[in-house]
Scaffold this active site. Structure first.
Site, PDB file in Angstrom:
ATOM      1  N   LYS A 181     -11.414  -4.754  -2.976  1.00 23.86           N
ATOM      2  CA  LYS A 181     -12.263  -3.556  -3.079  1.00 23.86           C
ATOM      3  C   LYS A 181     -11.530  -2.442  -3.785  1.00 23.86           C
ATOM      4  CE  LYS A 181     -12.977  -4.271   1.717  1.00 23.86           C
ATOM      5  NZ  LYS A 181     -13.772  -4.316   2.894  1.00 23.86           N
ATOM      6  N   LYS A 215       0.819  -1.227   0.000  1.00 27.79           N
ATOM      7  CA  LYS A 215       0.000   0.000   0.000  1.00 27.79           C
ATOM      8  C   LYS A 215       0.846   1.267   0.000  1.00 27.79           C
ATOM      9  CE  LYS A 215      -4.480  -1.515   1.492  1.00 27.79           C
ATOM     10  NZ  LYS A 215      -5.553  -1.412   2.461  1.00 27.79           N
ATOM     11  N   LYS A 223      -5.326 -10.685  -6.086  1.00 29.65           N
ATOM     12  CA  LYS A 223      -6.502 -11.061  -5.288  1.00 29.65           C
ATOM     13  C   LYS A 223      -7.692 -10.163  -5.612  1.00 29.65           C
ATOM     14  CE  LYS A 223      -5.883  -8.345  -1.147  1.00 29.65           C
ATOM     15  NZ  LYS A 223      -5.649  -8.145   0.226  1.00 29.65           N
TER      16      LYS A 223
HETATM   17  P1  TYM Z   1     -10.536  -6.551   4.706  1.00 33.66           P
HETATM   18  O1  TYM Z   1     -11.581  -5.537   5.029  1.00 33.66           O
HETATM   19  O2  TYM Z   1      -9.599  -6.250   3.602  1.00 33.66           O
HETATM   20  O3  TYM Z   1     -11.199  -7.939   4.406  1.00 33.66           O
HETATM   21  C1  TYM Z   1     -12.128  -8.570   5.290  1.00 33.66           C
HETATM   22  C2  TYM Z   1     -11.921 -10.077   5.271  1.00 33.66           C
HETATM   23  O4  TYM Z   1     -12.049 -10.586   3.934  1.00 33.66           O
HETATM   24  C3  TYM Z   1     -10.905 -11.363   3.600  1.00 33.66           C
HETATM   25  N1  TYM Z   1     -10.627 -11.214   2.153  1.00 33.66           N
HETATM   26  C4  TYM Z   1     -10.459 -12.225   1.292  1.00 33.66           C
HETATM   27  N2  TYM Z   1     -10.498 -13.555   1.450  1.00 33.66           N
HETATM   28  C5  TYM Z   1     -10.312 -14.326   0.361  1.00 33.66           C
HETATM   29  N3  TYM Z   1     -10.078 -13.831  -0.895  1.00 33.66           N
HETATM   30  C6  TYM Z   1     -10.027 -12.496  -1.099  1.00 33.66           C
HETATM   31  N4  TYM Z   1      -9.809 -12.013  -2.317  1.00 33.66           N
HETATM   32  C7  TYM Z   1     -10.207 -11.626   0.023  1.00 33.66           C
HETATM   33  N5  TYM Z   1     -10.226 -10.268   0.174  1.00 33.66           N
HETATM   34  C8  TYM Z   1     -10.474 -10.046   1.474  1.00 33.66           C
HETATM   35  C9  TYM Z   1      -9.778 -10.795   4.455  1.00 33.66           C
HETATM   36  O5  TYM Z   1      -8.741 -11.721   4.652  1.00 33.66           O
HETATM   37  C10 TYM Z   1     -10.506 -10.474   5.748  1.00 33.66           C
HETATM   38  O6  TYM Z   1     -10.590 -11.602   6.577  1.00 33.66           O
HETATM   39  N6  TYM Z   1      -7.183  -5.620   8.309  1.00 33.66           N
HETATM   40  C11 TYM Z   1      -8.433  -6.307   8.016  1.00 33.66           C
HETATM   41  C12 TYM Z   1      -9.568  -5.938   8.926  1.00 33.66           C
HETATM   42  C13 TYM Z   1      -9.268  -6.111  10.372  1.00 33.66           C
HETATM   43  C14 TYM Z   1      -9.208  -7.338  11.081  1.00 33.66           C
HETATM   44  C15 TYM Z   1      -8.891  -6.988  12.418  1.00 33.66           C
HETATM   45  C16 TYM Z   1      -9.363  -8.687  10.727  1.00 33.66           C
HETATM   46  C17 TYM Z   1      -9.025  -5.103  11.252  1.00 33.66           C
HETATM   47  N7  TYM Z   1      -8.798  -5.645  12.496  1.00 33.66           N
HETATM   48  C18 TYM Z   1      -8.751  -7.953  13.419  1.00 33.66           C
HETATM   49  C19 TYM Z   1      -9.230  -9.654  11.728  1.00 33.66           C
HETATM   50  C20 TYM Z   1      -8.919  -9.284  13.047  1.00 33.66           C
HETATM   51  C21 TYM Z   1      -8.843  -5.971   6.580  1.00 33.66           C
HETATM   52  O7  TYM Z   1      -8.505  -4.926   6.076  1.00 33.66           O
HETATM   53  O8  TYM Z   1      -9.702  -6.882   6.024  1.00 33.66           O
END
Ligand code: TYM
Length: 333
Positions: free
Chosen positions: A199, A114, A196
């Site tokens: 969003k 990023k 991947k």
């Molecule tokens: P985020 O918002 O990017 O995504 C949320 C969840 O979706 C999963 N994910 C995917 N899984 C499979 N294939 C994909 N293409 C894909 N894109 C997204 C992510 O692995 C995630 O589980 N930093 C985190 C949010 C967060 C969090 C936490 C998660 C903040 N604090 C504490 C767990 C525990 C994030 O940006 O996820």
């Protein structure tokens, strides 16, 4: 068992989020009826690590609350809230910032991706992002954290921070275990089988959003990048064919069967035959979710009330660990 996980309220909930994480959240919630607690939150504090529009963040927070509920998160059984209403997350982050090491954060691939070449211009929040993520789970003594593959590294960092804190000061935190679904840990872009599904992809054709209508879903699947070969009859035949592998993975995850079973049924078919089947399966899965989403989104007060009540419960659960952390550090309050 204490299940904790979060999602950033930026943009739409897409198929990668759903198959990689949210569906697992719902399954864990449903299997935990009395033996534990689930906390699921909107990571709005994380969302400000990138440039953002405040009005859009407010709207996206409510939309994500509606989307999670539409997917099956039940606010009566799980604690659903947004970080900003639980100040203990930010507080614990600072207390852990004394334990996290610069070197650990420098190695995070999300930070490298990023920030890109412009590290000097990246926000401090983007760099310390994983410390807040560690606080999110350690605050509640999380034992299980259902996430997609891309979040595993952040969870390992949370374990490292917990372990160092427990050793340096006092036994304070449980070590959280990432739970990654074996079949759909990494759903890829429909335009590039090596990137991947995300969003932040500039092209909306690269992802299926949970709110896409029937025509759009069918069109996105039809236009998904593939190769000219027919599907093989065994997974080994997908080697070196990332786009074909991705579509088979999505089909298998949606139908809840193995990729072997998908290929046993569809091996030998060209994409002209397979894609419409996949499209139908997607539409079938998304239809009830998107209908419920629209219904929930119409009542903003109800969504606000869900988040306020979840936050009140979360604050209560957070206090003992936060107090113990202050004590362990010798901070007088
Ligand atoms: P985020 O918002 O990017 O995504 C949320 C969840 O979706 C999963 N994910 C995917 N899984 C499979 N294939 C994909 N293409 C894909 N894109 C997204 C992510 O692995 C995630 O589980 N930093 C985190 C949010 C967060 C969090 C936490 C998660 C903040 N604090 C504490 C767990 C525990 C994030 O940006 O996820």
């Amino acid at each position: 068992m204490r299940v904790v996980s979060g999602i950033q309220p930026t943009g739409n909930l897409h198929l990668g989020n759903y198959l990689g994480a949210i569906r697992n959240w719902v399954r864990m919630q449903d299997s935990l009826s009395d033996g534990g607690t689930c906390l699921f939150f909107l990571a709005d504090l994380h969302a400000i690590s990138m440039p953002h529009d405040p009005a859009a963040l407010r709207r996206a927070t409510l939309e994500m609350a509606a989307a999670l509920t539409a997917c099956g998160i039940d606010p009566a059984r799980s604690i659903l809230f947004n970080q900003a209403q639980v100040p203990q997350h930010a507080e614990l982050q600072w207390l852990l910032a004394g334990t996290a090491r610069m070197g650990w954060l420098n190695r995070m691939t999300q930070w490298k991706d990023k920030a890109g070449k412009n590290r000097e211009g990246a926000s401090v929040a983007l760099f310390t992002y994983p410390v807040l993520q560690a606080a999110d789970v350690l605050l509640y003594q999380a034992t299980h954290v259902p996430v997609g593959e891309d979040q595993k590294q952040h969870l390992e960092l949370a374990r490292d921070i917990a372990q160092k804190f427990n050793t340096d000061f006092a036994e304070t935190f449980a070590l959280p275990e990432p739970i990654v679904p074996p079949a759909a840990a990494r759903i890829m872009s429909l335009r590039d089988g090596l990137a991947k599904m995300s969003k932040s992809d500039a092209s909306d054709m690269a992802r299926i959003n949970l709110t896409d209508d029937v025509e759009l879903v069918m069109q996105k699947v039809k236009k998904a990048k593939t190769d000219p070969e027919p599907l093989p009859s065994e997974p080994a035949g997908l080697a070196g064919r990332p786009e074909a592998l991705n579509l088979v993975t999505i089909y298998a995850a949606l139908a809840d069967i193995t990729p072997e079973a998908v290929l046993a049924e569809h091996g030998g078919q060209g994409f002209g035959t397979f894609k419409p089947r996949l499209g139908e399966l997607l539409v079938e899965t998304l239809r009830p979710i998107s209908a419920r989403f629209t219904e929930l989104l119409a009542d903003q007060h109800a969504l606000d009330a869900i988040l306020a009540s979840g936050a009140a419960k979360a604050r209560e659960l957070a206090i003992p660990t936060l107090d113990a952390t202050y004590r362990a550090l010798g901070l007088v309050r």
